[in-house]
Design an enzyme around this catalytic site. Structure first.
Site, PDB file in Angstrom:
ATOM      1  N   THR A  12     -40.768 -24.147 -57.847  1.00  0.00           N
ATOM      2  CA  THR A  12     -39.785 -23.550 -56.937  1.00  0.00           C
ATOM      3  C   THR A  12     -40.000 -24.045 -55.512  1.00  0.00           C
ATOM      4  OG1 THR A  12     -41.248 -21.641 -56.656  1.00  0.00           O
ATOM      5  CG2 THR A  12     -39.544 -21.483 -58.348  1.00  0.00           C
ATOM      6  N   SER A 243     -48.921 -19.466 -47.207  1.00  0.00           N
ATOM      7  CA  SER A 243     -47.953 -19.316 -48.286  1.00  0.00           C
ATOM      8  C   SER A 243     -46.863 -20.348 -48.082  1.00  0.00           C
ATOM      9  CB  SER A 243     -47.340 -17.909 -48.275  1.00  0.00           C
ATOM     10  OG  SER A 243     -46.524 -17.738 -47.129  1.00  0.00           O
ATOM     11  N   LYS A 244     -45.971 -20.471 -49.061  1.00  0.00           N
ATOM     12  CA  LYS A 244     -44.864 -21.412 -48.924  1.00  0.00           C
ATOM     13  C   LYS A 244     -43.980 -21.038 -47.738  1.00  0.00           C
ATOM     14  CE  LYS A 244     -44.687 -22.749 -53.796  1.00  0.00           C
ATOM     15  NZ  LYS A 244     -43.885 -22.760 -55.037  1.00  0.00           N
ATOM     16  N   ARG A 245     -44.028 -19.748 -47.368  1.00  0.00           N
ATOM     17  CA  ARG A 245     -43.194 -19.290 -46.250  1.00  0.00           C
ATOM     18  C   ARG A 245     -43.942 -19.300 -44.927  1.00  0.00           C
ATOM     19  NH1 ARG A 245     -42.144 -16.198 -50.664  1.00  0.00           N
ATOM     20  NH2 ARG A 245     -39.999 -16.119 -51.411  1.00  0.00           N
TER      21      ARG A 245
END
Length: 464
Positions: A12, A243-245
């Site tokens: 993702t 995190s990815k964010r």
């Protein structure tokens, strides 16, 4: 028992640094014990999974050199397997159809929260001895739920966190297949770990809450329970969770920024694991040393400066031909065309001790292959009229000098002595004329690599 570990990313997004550490630890554990390392792509989130993300994961693993022994396996290609297992569970009573509508469940959730209760499924459609189930409503496609035990505890000895126990009364009946028949993530993971014979599940501690549910499902299937090791989170330079964010970048971005895979691997190995005071070691050493006993359960903090220090170490240790191949590509991205002369290897050898990344290295040596743009402040400070006579004399001496660093140094020293100057009074203007700024390695070595014709051309191009 043959050790079998797995890395199972969801496609993702990119492969970030936390995922890469999980992959590294899983890989090293398998290699340490002569086992197999399996790559599994958990792509059941169809709405968010993309082919680009899958490729980013494969590219990141390949760049790091974490070669899988089996796979990659894709969950979306294993749907029939999952559905067969679900049918078996329905038949033996460890799973059941649930006809509660989404609206019904949402209303239940709101009521529970209003009553300050933990939101959970109420077991309306859970079959029990002596229980009469409601009449099946028309037009509702059921989900399938796992019939979780309601008594006792589920416990495991986590190889990082120690003993963990969760009361089964805290767990409701998990949906294992959606209304359209698609199996859910937690169920697919269980079937995969079972069928692939995974012996140790090494993953991030954001999966701790999934583990008791997965253990109960494995027990219901009569499967051997793997050992679990949940790795602590990684904090960024700012102390916030990566995190990815937030803060986490693609592994391939480290490649783009000029880090060597050896440096990234070495650095990741030390994020939450240690072998005494050893800081620098090869992948072979790491795989020989690695164990789960020396993984800290507390969060590890990322330190970019430490990564740069390690990268500098590996740049200095790398074979020049290997560096040259990479640096030439980076120079091309800067629109700098490398020619046979000056020697690219010589230029790299001169600068690599100073470079923390390959991008820095490429930028530092670009002036060997294109005319430099003079730094205005450095030019104003060092290119003054009073040194013009000394430079006229220097050009004469350079015309006849043998072209090596020693002879060039001798010529500069002769001018310094003849005009009663200090060495920097000549060396600093030379740096500006030849490199564009006042910072460089030994100027005689720079001149030796640059070549007599180019050195004299750049000196003559500057008006004093």
């Amino acid at each position: 028992m043959t050790v079998r570990t797995r890395f199972a990313p969801s496609p993702t997004g990119f492969l970030h640094i936390g995922g890469a550490r999980t992959a590294l630890f899983s890989y090293a554990f398998a290699k340490k014990h002569g086992g197999a390392f399996i790559l599994r792509i958990e792509d059941t989130d169809v709405a968010r999974s993309t082919p680009e993300a899958v490729q980013a994961i494969l590219d990141g693993m390949a760049w790091l050199g974490l070669q899988h022994d089996e796979g990659p396996f894709y969950q979306m290609q294993r749907m029939e397997t999952y559905k067969k297992v679900i049918q078996t569970m329905l038949q033996n009573g460890t799973a059941y159809y649930c006809y509660s509508s989404r609206e019904e469940l949402e209303a239940l959730r709101e009521q529970q929260m209003a009553n300050k209760q933990k939101p959970r499924y109420d077991g309306k459609w859970r079959p029990e001895a002596g229980k009469t189930l409601p009449e099946i409503p028309a037009g509702v496609e059921p989900v399938i739920r796992f019939k979780n035990p309601q008594e006792g505890v589920v416990a495991w000895d986590d190889l990082v966190k120690g003993r963990i126990e969760i009361a089964n009364s805290e767990l409701d009946d998990l949906i294992i297949a959606r209304a359209d028949g698609t199996p859910t993530y937690n169920f697919c993971v269980v079937v995969d770990d079972w069928e692939m014979g995974i012996t140790q599940v090494i993953r991030g501690d954001d999966h701790v809450n999934n583990t008791p549910r997965q253990i109960n499902m494995l027990k219901a299937l009569g499967a051997t329970i793997p050992q679990y090791a949940h790795l602590s989170m990684i904090l960024g330079d700012d102390g916030q969770k990566l995190s990815k964010r937030h803060g986490a970048v693609s592994v391939m971005q480290y490649h783009e920024e000029g880090y060597l895979p050896e440096a990234v691997l070495n650095y990741l190995a030390r994020l939450g694991w240690s072998h005494g005071d050893d800081e620098v070691f090869s992948m072979q050493q790491f795989c020989e040393w690695f164990d789960l006993d020396h993984i800290t359960p507390s969060a590890a903090q990322f330190n970019t400066e430490k990564l740069k220090w390690l990268n500098n170490h590996y740049i200095k240790a790398a074979h020049l031909n290997v560096l040259a191949q990479d640096v030439q590509q980076r120079l091309a991205q800067l629109n700098v065309r490398v020619t046979a002369q000056p020697s690219l290897n010589d230029a790299i050898a001169l600068y690599r001790d100073r470079a923390n990344t390959l991008n820095e290295l490429a930028q530092s040596i670009a002036y060997f292959y294109q005319k430099p743009v003079l730094d205005a402040a450095a030019a104003e400070k060092h290119l003054t009229a009073d040194i013009a006579p000394a430079f006229e004399r220097l050009k004469v001496l350079l015309q006849t000098a043998d072209w090596n660093a020693e002879a060039i140094h001798a010529a500069i020293n002769a001018v310094v002595a003849e005009f009663g100057l200090k060495f920097p009074k000549v060396a600093m203007p030379l740096r500006v004329m030849l490199t564009g700024n006042a910072q460089s390695p030994s100027i005689d070595q720079v001149m030796a690599i640059l070549g007599k014709e180019e050195v004299l051309a750049r000196i003559n191009a500057v008006s004093l």
